[in-house]
Design an enzyme around this catalytic site. Sequence first.
Site, PDB file in Angstrom:
ATOM      1  N   GLY A  22       7.533   4.855   8.834  1.00 13.20           N
ATOM      2  CA  GLY A  22       6.651   5.763   9.555  1.00 13.20           C
ATOM      3  C   GLY A  22       6.775   5.713  11.092  1.00 13.20           C
ATOM      4  O   GLY A  22       7.628   6.012  10.886  1.00 13.20           O
ATOM      5  N   CYS A  54      13.315  10.804   6.885  1.00 10.44           N
ATOM      6  CA  CYS A  54      13.679  10.275   7.840  1.00 10.44           C
ATOM      7  C   CYS A  54      15.419  10.552   8.628  1.00 10.44           C
ATOM      8  O   CYS A  54      15.305  10.454   9.858  1.00 10.44           O
ATOM      9  CB  CYS A  54      13.140   8.457   8.341  1.00 10.44           C
ATOM     10  SG  CYS A  54      11.964   8.169   7.099  1.00 10.44           S
ATOM     11  N   GLU A  91      10.347  15.127  15.600  1.00 11.27           N
ATOM     12  CA  GLU A  91      11.383  15.207  13.758  1.00 11.27           C
ATOM     13  C   GLU A  91      10.141  15.630  13.650  1.00 11.27           C
ATOM     14  O   GLU A  91       8.926  16.155  13.197  1.00 11.27           O
ATOM     15  CB  GLU A  91      10.146  13.723  13.069  1.00 11.27           C
ATOM     16  CG  GLU A  91      11.102  13.917  11.935  1.00 11.27           C
ATOM     17  CD  GLU A  91      11.735  12.181  11.409  1.00 11.27           C
ATOM     18  OE1 GLU A  91      12.554  12.402  10.779  1.00 11.27           O
ATOM     19  OE2 GLU A  91      11.514  11.249  11.691  1.00 11.27           O
ATOM     20  N   GLU A 145      10.481   0.913  10.389  1.00  9.85           N
ATOM     21  CA  GLU A 145      11.404   2.095  10.095  1.00  9.85           C
ATOM     22  C   GLU A 145      10.819   2.954  10.520  1.00  9.85           C
ATOM     23  O   GLU A 145      10.334   4.137   9.883  1.00  9.85           O
ATOM     24  CB  GLU A 145      11.849   1.763   8.744  1.00  9.85           C
ATOM     25  CG  GLU A 145      13.521   2.655   8.350  1.00  9.85           C
ATOM     26  CD  GLU A 145      13.584   4.318   8.020  1.00  9.85           C
ATOM     27  OE1 GLU A 145      12.329   5.278   9.311  1.00  9.85           O
ATOM     28  OE2 GLU A 145      13.161   4.719   7.551  1.00  9.85           O
ATOM     29  N   LYS A 198       0.806  -1.685   0.001  1.00  9.22           N
ATOM     30  CA  LYS A 198      -0.323  -0.212  -0.129  1.00  9.22           C
ATOM     31  C   LYS A 198       1.060   1.090  -0.061  1.00  9.22           C
ATOM     32  O   LYS A 198       1.532   1.222   1.512  1.00  9.22           O
ATOM     33  CB  LYS A 198      -0.467   0.100   1.491  1.00  9.22           C
ATOM     34  CG  LYS A 198      -1.921   1.266   1.381  1.00  9.22           C
ATOM     35  CD  LYS A 198      -3.239   1.696   2.545  1.00  9.22           C
ATOM     36  CE  LYS A 198      -2.380   2.200   3.276  1.00  9.22           C
ATOM     37  NZ  LYS A 198      -2.467   4.296   2.796  1.00  9.22           N
TER      38      LYS A 198
END
Lengths: 118, 499
Positions: B233, B294, B395, B255, B181
Amino acid sequence: MNRVAITDEAAEVVSKIREKQPDLIFHQSGGCCDGSSPMLLPAEDFYLDNSDILLGEIAGIKYYMNQDQFDYWKHTHLTVDITSGRGASFSLEIPLGMRFIIHSRLLNDKELDFFIAQ
Amino acid sequence: MSYNKPIFKDTYGNFINGKFVPPIGGQYFENRSPIDNSLIAKYPRSQQEDVDAALEAANTAKKAWGNTSVTERASMLNKVADIIEANLEEFALVETCDNGKPIRETLNADIPLSADHWRYFASCIRAEEGTASELDQNTLSLNIKEPLGVVGQIIPWNFPLLMLSWKLPPALATGNCVVLKPAEQTPSSATLLMEKIADVFPPGVLNIIHGFGPEAGKPLASSAKVDKVAFTGETTTGQLIMQYASKNLNPVTMELGGKSPNIFFNSVMDQDDAFLDKAIEGAVLFAFNQGEVCTCPSRLLVQEDIYDAFMERVVKRTKAIIQDNPYDLNTMVGAQASNDQYEKIQSYLKIGIDEGAKVLCGGNAAKLDGDQANGFYIQPTILEGHNKMRVFQEEIFGPVVCVTKFKDEEEAIAIANDTLYGLGAGVWSRDAHQLYQIPRAIEAGRVWVNCYHAYPAHAPFGGYKKSGFGRETHLMMMDHYRQNKNMLISYDKNKLGFF
């Protein structure tokens, strides 16, 4: 006094989702991509334990954050708001074309004293 | 030189069992370009029944695919690479339109790297061998690698085709069927790839379903018909996926991002040479891909005795960044991927300033003219502060770096490791001892030494701490998609003598 609040617009979205799924929680996410945002989840879906801090209740929904994240956030007050957008996560408002976001401010001295005393 | 928005169809389907099919419930969602908020196309708003159809196709195909020779599987992976390469410009344009990143990035990084990851795993699967051990004169232990079966993959929107190309090749090379997906913000390049490679794999081996996390992602991640889930994600969804996997006792790889330190020791300024120039660029790489990486080097740590001189040059270089129409080849920084990201970044700029951070440059949304006036642009921003501030700990996923000083090695390591995450880090020095010892002391899966933001296949990538686990872009990822069959063989003609 509270650590977390919600705007009227965001509360309306929560109410709309609660019509179909009454038992919900907010969990504050961290990390990549859509992290650093609140996730609205079915309460039975998300495993909570002592490592999750209950920040408060907004629009009838409990708001949680993991303890180690809370250590870096505890001096700030959070307001959940809603914006248009296409988030990628399992948060329940996403199919509506909206996304919960956080506005933050520093807790004032009075609030800090109150929460330290707790 | 400037390109124009590519042409799309009105609606697209899911790719299930080797062909495009409409969503069973007939629902679609509108996908818009963050460059100008214009409509791209409608994509399926898939539900449980669509996921089930994809999983059925994958489960039907898995036996034959698992028994396909590695020669054939590798050949198919190489074909995909050739097709991506032959259509590089088309993929680059679609990716820029869907994500908002500048065309020079998609032309030179996203798309060529994507092709290379397919080739890398095609090579790996041909080159590797199992193991055999003679445990005693009559006993042989033979290890054969077997596919898990059907893998569910959920990928993010920051590098749509590249993340797909990190995830699919190791799973397919090892003989698994996949249901993937893409992120709902960026469904276009995955769809274009399926159009181009529709006939490369047998039907059911590779399936793509579009839709939203709670409606399509959750049924995929929680299905008992999946043998493993791979996810990139954020942490809350990461925990949810691990919970779902625990019900099925399935393995997962995660991750989940980072807050990566980029550390500059004073020796970088010993000379004003090419290396210093490289180091300054290394500090400014926080703005690469609009900070939507990331491993964005979003915490800049500079030794105190070079701080003023070094930062003067970093600020100057940051101010020279060209932020403009992403379709223009000169543009260095484009649009954030969606409105909610755009709003979130601005909210972080505000709390950073409230907490006392000083704005060294940027600090606001960027207003572009013309078609881009409706897009989502943020000025490359440098905030000066300390590591306990929220902007140093969370983040932001925007072109925002937070800079602080350190006194010595000990303090640099302490600040670097004072974070929940451990995905990437950068270390810059001319001191040979520091170049080994500091990276070893940093709790992160990837430490770039005198470089940053390189992501070649053949170098493993993955996190420590809350950044997750698993190592992608390397042959070690193949074992995350496999079982080990141990055959313990006796060549002894004599009985044990127990019964």
